[in-house]
Design an enzyme around this catalytic site. Structure first.
Site, mmCIF file in Angstrom:
data_model
loop_
_atom_site.group_PDB
_atom_site.id
_atom_site.type_symbol
_atom_site.label_atom_id
_atom_site.label_comp_id
_atom_site.label_asym_id
_atom_site.label_seq_id
_atom_site.Cartn_x
_atom_site.Cartn_y
_atom_site.Cartn_z
ATOM 1 N N PHE A 165 0.833 -1.055 -0.042
ATOM 2 C CA PHE A 165 -0.055 -0.098 -0.049
ATOM 3 C C PHE A 165 0.954 1.195 0.190
ATOM 4 O O PHE A 165 2.005 1.195 0.587
ATOM 5 C CB PHE A 165 -1.105 0.080 1.334
ATOM 6 C CG PHE A 165 -1.967 -0.757 1.300
ATOM 7 C CD1 PHE A 165 -2.805 -1.250 0.084
ATOM 8 C CD2 PHE A 165 -2.451 -1.656 2.229
ATOM 9 C CE1 PHE A 165 -3.772 -2.160 0.178
ATOM 10 C CE2 PHE A 165 -3.398 -2.630 2.554
ATOM 11 C CZ PHE A 165 -4.007 -2.939 1.268
ATOM 12 N N GLU A 166 0.453 2.469 -0.828
ATOM 13 C CA GLU A 166 0.957 3.543 -0.873
ATOM 14 C C GLU A 166 1.372 4.145 0.673
ATOM 15 O O GLU A 166 2.523 4.909 0.855
ATOM 16 C CB GLU A 166 0.164 4.573 -1.513
ATOM 17 C CG GLU A 166 0.850 5.957 -1.739
ATOM 18 C CD GLU A 166 0.057 6.855 -2.456
ATOM 19 O OE1 GLU A 166 -1.027 6.331 -3.041
ATOM 20 O OE2 GLU A 166 0.264 7.842 -2.658
#
Length: 256
Positions: free
Chosen positions: A53-54
């Site tokens: 995930f970012e």
């Protein structure tokens, strides 16, 4: 329910996106269809798929019924392997540790360029969109899959703004402009699957979903799609795939 269960457009996007993934890959995913697809793949043929995930979370495993509304939500960290910062995750992508990124957008053109910034003229846009986030980094540094509904207003001759570079003007233009790696590898829609011809880098039909016609694709696309001599039909969505998706999202927030 029969052996050919009815699926929503969102479920179709998630299923065929999941089927495009391979066990052992490292996948950069956002919320919604990308996370549904990656989580579905983990539960089917890709148990060793690693989700990034970012927000810095590596190795996420989302529990049934607990899909996060944001990749920065703390529920993303449960059962994950590591939590870093956003810059470290981006650095991993720069170093080539990410195999696939998942992207969407308001517009896509024949060369896979994506717009998620605004609709209209630059000086006076009619609609402002969320912007890039990490999308430009993903599109510039790795291979990516696009999942979006197939509508003429989305599949346009020229995007109003290139938020995420695809193959730019086609041919060798992506590499000529300093992006030697990555690019749009697959576009998953509710009408079929599309990739890009090796020489021209122009969108071409790879497969159509059952019952979808070539005319239907043309009616919903603002540019000419390249058609190979043979375009197969995709395998239908299975009951098992739908059951898993509906356990992941029992309130049908993303799959309705």
């Amino acid at each position: 329910m029969t052996d050919r269960p009815e699926a929503t457009a969102a479920e179709v996007l998630a299923v065929y996106s999941a089927r495009a993934l391979q066990n052992g890959q490292v996948v950069f995913a956002g919320v919604g269809t990308p996370l549904l697809a990656a989580s579905l793949a983990q539960r089917l043929d890709c148990p060793e798929l690693t989700i990034l995930f970012e927000g810095g979370i590596i190795g996420a495993w989302v529990e049934d019924g607990r899909l996060p509304p944001s990749t920065n939500d703390q529920r993303c960290t449960r059962l994950s392997r590591m939590v870093l910062g956003s810059s470290e995750v981006m650095l991993m992508m720069q170093r080539g540790y990410v195999d696939i990124g998942f992207l969407g957008g308001a517009q896509i053109d024949a060369y896979g360029n994506l717009n998620s910034s605004f609709i209209g003229e630059t000086a006076s846009p009619r609609v402002r969109l969320p912007g890039s986030g990490g999308a430009n980094d993903i599109g510039s540094l790795t291979d990516y899959i696009v999942s979006m509904r197939h509508e003429r207003r989305r599949f346009v001759p020229k995007v109003d703004f290139i938020t995420t570079p695809g193959f730019l003007a086609g041919g060798t233009s992506r590499g000529d402009n300093g992006l030697p790696y990555g690019g749009c590898r697959l576009v998953v829609t509710d009408l079929g699957l599309f990739d890009f011809a090796p020489e021209t880098r122009r969108m071409r039909a790879r497969a159509l979903h059952a019952g979808v016609t070539r005319d239907e694709v043309a009616d919903n696309t603002g540019f000419d799609v390249h058609w190979p001599d043979e375009v197969p039909v995709t395998s239908p969505v299975t009951l098992r795939e739908l059951e898993i998706l509906r356990r992941l999202d029992p309130e049908r927030i993303f799959i309705a």
